[in-house]
Design an enzyme around this catalytic site. Structure first.
Site, PDB file in Angstrom:
ATOM      1  N   HIS A  15     -22.790  22.063  20.382  1.00  0.00           N
ATOM      2  CA  HIS A  15     -22.508  20.653  20.162  1.00  0.00           C
ATOM      3  C   HIS A  15     -21.791  20.537  18.825  1.00  0.00           C
ATOM      4  CE1 HIS A  15     -25.036  19.195  23.446  1.00  0.00           C
ATOM      5  NE2 HIS A  15     -25.835  20.189  23.138  1.00  0.00           N
ATOM      6  N   GLY A  16     -20.555  20.073  18.851  1.00  0.00           N
ATOM      7  CA  GLY A  16     -19.836  19.885  17.601  1.00  0.00           C
ATOM      8  C   GLY A  16     -20.061  18.468  17.105  1.00  0.00           C
ATOM      9  N   SER A  50     -18.015  16.223  17.105  1.00  0.00           N
ATOM     10  CA  SER A  50     -17.253  15.260  17.879  1.00  0.00           C
ATOM     11  C   SER A  50     -17.497  15.375  19.373  1.00  0.00           C
ATOM     12  CB  SER A  50     -15.780  15.463  17.590  1.00  0.00           C
ATOM     13  OG  SER A  50     -15.450  16.821  17.718  1.00  0.00           O
ATOM     14  N   GLY A  51     -18.280  16.302  19.816  1.00  0.00           N
ATOM     15  CA  GLY A  51     -18.481  16.401  21.251  1.00  0.00           C
ATOM     16  C   GLY A  51     -19.231  17.657  21.632  1.00  0.00           C
ATOM     17  N   THR A  52     -19.249  17.906  22.931  1.00  0.00           N
ATOM     18  CA  THR A  52     -20.010  19.027  23.458  1.00  0.00           C
ATOM     19  C   THR A  52     -19.028  20.101  23.909  1.00  0.00           C
ATOM     20  OG1 THR A  52     -21.569  17.403  24.249  1.00  0.00           O
ATOM     21  CG2 THR A  52     -21.784  19.611  25.148  1.00  0.00           C
ATOM     22  N   VAL A  53     -19.396  21.356  23.689  1.00  0.00           N
ATOM     23  CA  VAL A  53     -18.511  22.446  24.086  1.00  0.00           C
ATOM     24  C   VAL A  53     -19.145  23.240  25.220  1.00  0.00           C
ATOM     25  CG1 VAL A  53     -17.227  24.457  23.298  1.00  0.00           C
ATOM     26  CG2 VAL A  53     -17.679  22.596  21.720  1.00  0.00           C
ATOM     27  N   LYS A  63     -13.976  21.247  25.510  1.00  0.00           N
ATOM     28  CA  LYS A  63     -14.631  20.346  24.568  1.00  0.00           C
ATOM     29  C   LYS A  63     -14.587  18.954  25.172  1.00  0.00           C
ATOM     30  CE  LYS A  63     -13.779  19.486  19.657  1.00  0.00           C
ATOM     31  NZ  LYS A  63     -12.957  20.079  18.631  1.00  0.00           N
ATOM     32  N   ASP A  88      -9.447  22.140   7.037  1.00  0.00           N
ATOM     33  CA  ASP A  88     -10.864  22.454   7.233  1.00  0.00           C
ATOM     34  C   ASP A  88     -11.036  23.933   7.578  1.00  0.00           C
ATOM     35  OD1 ASP A  88     -13.545  21.938   7.204  1.00  0.00           O
ATOM     36  OD2 ASP A  88     -13.613  20.955   9.157  1.00  0.00           O
TER      37      ASP A  88
END
Ligand code: NAG
Ligand code: NAG
Ligand code: NAG
Ligand code: NAG
Ligand code: NAG
Ligand code: NAG
Ligand code: NAG
Ligand code: NAG
Ligand code: NAG
Length: 894
Positions: free
Chosen positions: A600-601, A603-606, A620, A723
């Site tokens: 889980h990032g 910004s969303g789920t991988v 993603k 980043d």
């Protein structure tokens, strides 16, 4: 552990040493009270976590205070009671607060060194410093000094070494410096000094080393200065100097380093340059110099760098250069040189760049190229070279880049080239090559650019070359025939085969302009006998071509917006593809299940999804803007998605993660990437049980550097990733690194482009360049900084912030405090690598990392330079250059 030395019997010293050992880096309390006669405190290269001894002033006979590279922080105490001090070395620490001006009351001082303490409050040199009548060495480089260099500095005639580099000094260089009759070293580089170089510097008869580079100096280089018989190093690069290079330099018997690049110098180089002295570096690039190159530049037999690019030099290359076996870099590009290239030049045994591009050289490429065993880059573009490319080039096995484009080369492309296993770029476009394309080129596993356009190549495009996708391939404008390999069409690279009238396509492509004819037997090729598959492939191919064309013609909107489709069911998707698509979106959507989740990032789920084709992809999933009044967070995610898609979609590089396509629906958006089986670098380095050997780590470092260099330097508008950190570096099955997560990347459209919104938190703590504290300007140098941190992690195996570094300390401070001594540096290396034979290389990499993490962005190298520096980490090469001072390596362009 450092050494404590003093004028007392040896046994006391031994007692003291063991005391200190027991207290693990801290001073034993009461050192000075128990040893009031102590004459010298030498604790350089240690971490002294409790700072200065609390009873320091009881050491009233102290003559030497050497705490260089000791990780000291906070304010420097008032030392003015220590009247016996004759030497203070507090260099390379992290002091803050006011500069300890009180030292000017210590009238016995002979040596003062505060080099590299950038944390002091801005300060000016007070005139009372002239009280120090015995002062011989005054090193105040990078100490946040500002103002002008005061003219009364000329009263300090005892000075031998005056170093004020890396400060904010303005105004003119006072002529009174010419009165410092004992001066041997004068270092004023990296300031804002302006005006002319005073003639009076020619009175410094003992001068050995003068460096006033990176200022705004104007006017001429004084002849009298160049006539100084002891001057061995003259560096004035990156100024605004005009006029000629004084002929007096040709008479010098000691000149070894002459670096004048980046000025407006005119006229010829002294014809005798190098005849009477052993030149090591000659760098006069980026000026307006003309006439012939000095034929004796290498007469001393020690020349390592000959860099004269971007000038107006004419005539032929002196035959003598062909015997200059010491050369490491030979760059004469962008001049008006002509004649044929002496054969020996190609075979220079140690050279790792030979750059003769953009001249008027004729003749051929000599077979001696096979002797260039260390050669990494061969640039001969834009000349008049003819004849065949000798197969012997395949013996130069270190070649990474070959650019022979825009010449008159004819004959075949030697198939032996395929043995150049490091080759990354092969540019042969705009020649008269007239054979078929060797299928062996598909063996070039590291290839990223293959440009064979505008030749007379015949035969078919070997199918196997599609192994090289998604790299940049160009076969256009040749005489190729037969079917275009399907993968080329599928990847939207049809334009790469234009201008070959006898090529054909297996099915009709309406949109292609100019259209290619259908092959005689349309359709089914070996291995593709399922009509349905062909149908799907065809659809996607056409879509891909359409989109490629759309992008090609400059349309910007890559993500197709959803707003106009309020009632569409959620499984209706817009598809944007950037690479081959061997799957359809339903297959992906159906696999978005709990047990496929790999992370889980923010910004969303991988998800990791195994496709029916056997391929794996990473997906993603980001939630779309679902409500009428999206929260700022959602808006930010939208922006992040857009950034990622726009930047990644347009990039093809082997060290940048591939974004296959993007689906977007009412509910969510899906980004489909290539799957990286070896996870991210953070886990590979820091997880228990995982181990990367040194060659792998070095390959990872250099791969990341190449990816970043591509983003920074090879695109029309540079991209700053912003980043870079180990968790954003993914590793493929061969542990080749790929830079990922472009959510906050920034495309620099114009110079000085500024980020308007400072509210978005950018970057990651531990990797953030210090200038972010006061500016949100995105520059490529921010990525260089973060990359430096990643390098340190690769070598030390430590994370950017570990408790052992101490409070408010990070890996950079820790590494720089270790680097002062060999033992310290060895100690910084990852214990898991302690048996490795490559330790010298690792320390060299740490040095590069330190440069990348300089506080001042201007002092950090560019990513292109970093790629070269990493390339250079061949201990044998470094032995040769190791005799330079550190900054001398920084002062070389090209
Ligand atoms: C201080 O100690 C360091 C490390 O031992 C040494 O390199 C340096 O020359 C010393 N400083 C002076 C001024 O002697
Ligand atoms: C210096 O030594 C004297 C006596 O040995 C002691 O009283 C005094 O506190 C010491 N001064 C400091 C600053 O430690
Ligand atoms: C130097 O010493 C004098 C007299 O002892 C004193 O007045 C002055 O403040 C001292 N200067 C500094 C900078 O400490
Ligand atoms: C420097 O020397 C000159 C001439 O000897 C003298 O007039 C002047 O006061 C001195 N300046 C300082 C700051 O010592
Ligand atoms: C120093 O050089 C200048 C100009 O080159 C000259 O006029 C002056 O006399 C010289 N001073 C001394 C003390 O030699
Ligand atoms: C170089 O040295 C020669 C011989 O000493 C001398 O004649 C000549 O004038 C010098 N050239 C320059 C430019 O100083
Ligand atoms: C090279 O250029 C010079 C003029 O700069 C010309 O005189 C000479 O003939 C040229 N040589 C060749 C081999 O073309
Ligand atoms: C590269 O150069 C070094 C000396 O600089 C030499 O010792 C080494 O053998 C060279 N490497 C190859 C592959 O020739
Ligand atoms: C190949 O080279 C030609 C001519 O230099 C250039 O126009 C073209 O853009 C290059 N192809 C690629 C894919 O970069």
């Amino acid at each position: 552990m450092g050494e404590i030395a003093f004028g007392l019997p040896q046994w006391i010293a031994l007692i003291l040493l063991s005391l200190i050992r027991q207290s693990s880096g801290d001073f034993p309390s009461g050192v000075c009270s128990s040893l009031p006669m102590l004459r010298a405190l030498r604790l350089a290269d240690n971490d002294i976590s409790n700072g200065f001894p609390e009873d320091l002033f009881n050491c009233s006979f102290l003559g030497e205070l050497n705490f260089s590279h000791s990780g000291l922080t906070g304010a420097v105490p008032d030392l003015s009671q220590l009247q016996s001090l004759h030497m203070i070395d507090l260099s390379n620490n992290f002091f803050t607060g006011e500069f300890p001006i009180s030292i000017i009351n210590l009238t016995n001082l002979e040596v003062v060194n505060f080099n590299e303490n950038p944390g002091f409050d801005l300060w000016r040199l007070p005139d009372t410093i002239t009280q120090l009548k015995k002062l011989e060495v005054l090193i105040l480089s990078t100490t946040s000094m500002r103002g002008e260099i005061p003219p009364w500095i000329g009263n300090m005639t005892s000075l031998i070494d005056l170093e004020l580099s890396g400060n904010s000094l303005v105004g003119q260089i006072p002529a009174t410096i010419g009165k410092l009759e004992n001066l041997q070293f004068l270092e004023l580089y990296y300031n804002h000094l302006s005006g002319e170089i005073p003639d009076e510097l020619g009175n410094l008869t003992r001068l050995v080393d003068l460096d006033m580079s990176e200022n705004y100096l104007t006017g001429r280089i004084p002849e009298k200065l160049c006539a100084l018989s002891g001057l061995g190093v003259l560096q004035l690069y990156s100024n605004r100097l005009t006029g000629g290079v004084p002929r007096e330099l040709g008479n010098s018997t000691v000149l070894s380093i002459l670096s004048l690049y980046g000025n407006f110098l005119t006229g010829e180089l002294p014809p005798d340059l190098g005849r009477h002295s052993k030149l090591i570096v000659l760098d006069v690039s980026d000026n307006q110099l003309s006439s012939q190159l000095p034929r004796d530049a290498c007469a001393g037999g020690e020349l390592l760098y000959l860099l004269v690019l971007d000038n107006h030099f004419t005539g032929e290359l002196p035959e003598t250069y062909a015997q200059c076996n010491s050369l490491l870099r030979f760059r004469v590009s962008n001049n008006k040189l002509n004649g044929s290239i002496p054969e020996g030049i190609f075979g220079l045994p140690h050279a790792w760049i030979i750059d003769l591009g953009f001249n008027r050289f004729g003749g051929t490429i000599a077979k001696t190229i096979g002797n260039a065993k260390n050669l990494s880059a061969l640039f001969l573009t834009h000349n008049l070279l003819s004849g065949a490319l000798p197969p012997e080039i395949s013996w130069a096995t270190n070649l990474v880049k070959i650019d022979l484009s825009h010449n008159l080369l004819s004959g075949p492309i030697p198939s032996e080239i395929a043995s150049l296993y490091k080759l990354n770029q092969l540019s042969l476009q705009e020649n008269k090559l007239d054979s078929s394309i060797p299928a062996s080129l598909s063996l070039l596993k590291s290839l990223n650019v293959l440009n064979l356009s505008n030749n007379y190549l015949t035969g078919e495009i070997p199918d196997s070359l599609c192994n090289l996708l998604p790299n940049s391939l160009d076969f256009s404008n040749n005489r190729l025939s037969g079917p275009v390999p399907l993968p080329l069409i599928k990847e939207g690279l049809i334009e790469s085969v234009y201008g070959n009238s006898e090529l054909c396509v297996p099915f009709h492509l309406n949109m292609v302009k100019p259209s290619l004819p259908l092959c005689p037997k349309p359709g089914i090729r070996k291995g593709l006998n399922n009509v349905w598959v062909i149908g799907v492939c065809l659809m996607f191919s056409i879509l891909a071509v359409l989109l490629a064309l759309k992008r090609w013609f400059g349309e910007k909107n890559v993500v197709i917006e959803q707003d106009g489709l309020p009632s569409s069911p959620s499984f209706v998707y817009d598809v944007t593809s950037f690479h081959k698509l061997s799957f359809d979106q339903h297959e992906i959507v159906e696999a978005l299940m709990e047990n496929n989740i790999v992370g889980h990032g923010g910004s969303g789920t991988v998800y990791r999804i195994a496709l029916s084709s056997g391929e794996q992809v990473a997906v993603k999933k980001l939630w779309s803007r679902a409500t009428k009044n999206p929260s700022p967070n959602q808006l930010y995610l939208d922006k992040e998605l857009k950034t990622e898609v726009e930047t990644l979609g347009s990039i093809r590089h082997k060290n940048i993660v591939k974004l296959y396509c993007c689906f977007s629906s009412m509910d969510y958006k899906l980004l489909v990437y290539e799957y990286m089986p070896n996870g991210n670098l953070m886990d590979a380095l820091h997880n228990e049980g995982s181990f990367l050997d040194w060659p792998t780590r070095h390959r990872i470092a250099s791969g990341i550097a190449q990816g970043l260099a591509y983003l920074h330097h090879d695109l029309l508008f540079p991209i700053v990733h912003r980043d870079i950190k180990t968790s954003n570096i993914l590793l493929d099955e061969d542990f080749e690194p790929k830079v990922a997560d472009f959510g906050i990347a920034k495309v620099l459209q114009a110079r000085g482009d500024r980020e308007s919104s400072a509210s978005v938190i950018i970057g990651t703590y531990g990797y953030l360049a210090p200038e972010y504290a006061y500016s949100t300007k995105a520059t490529t140098k921010c990525d260089v900084y973060s990359f430096g941190v990643v390098l340190m992690e690769l070598v030390t195996g430590k994370k950017p912030n570990e408790p052992e570094f101490g409070e408010n300390q990070d890996i950079i401070h820790w590494v720089s405090s270790k680097m002062g001594t060999k033992e310290g540096a060895m100690d910084a290396i990852d214990k898991k690598l302690s048996w490795s034979p490559f330790k010298e290389d690792m320390i060299q990499i740490l040095r590069i990392a330190l440069r990348c993490t300089c506080r001042s962005p201007a002092l950090r190298p560019s990513m292109n330079e970093v790629v070269q520096l990493l390339n250079e980490v061949d201990p044998s090469k470094f032995d040769v250059t190791g005799s330079f001072k550190f900054k001398h390596l920084a002062g070389i362009k090209g």
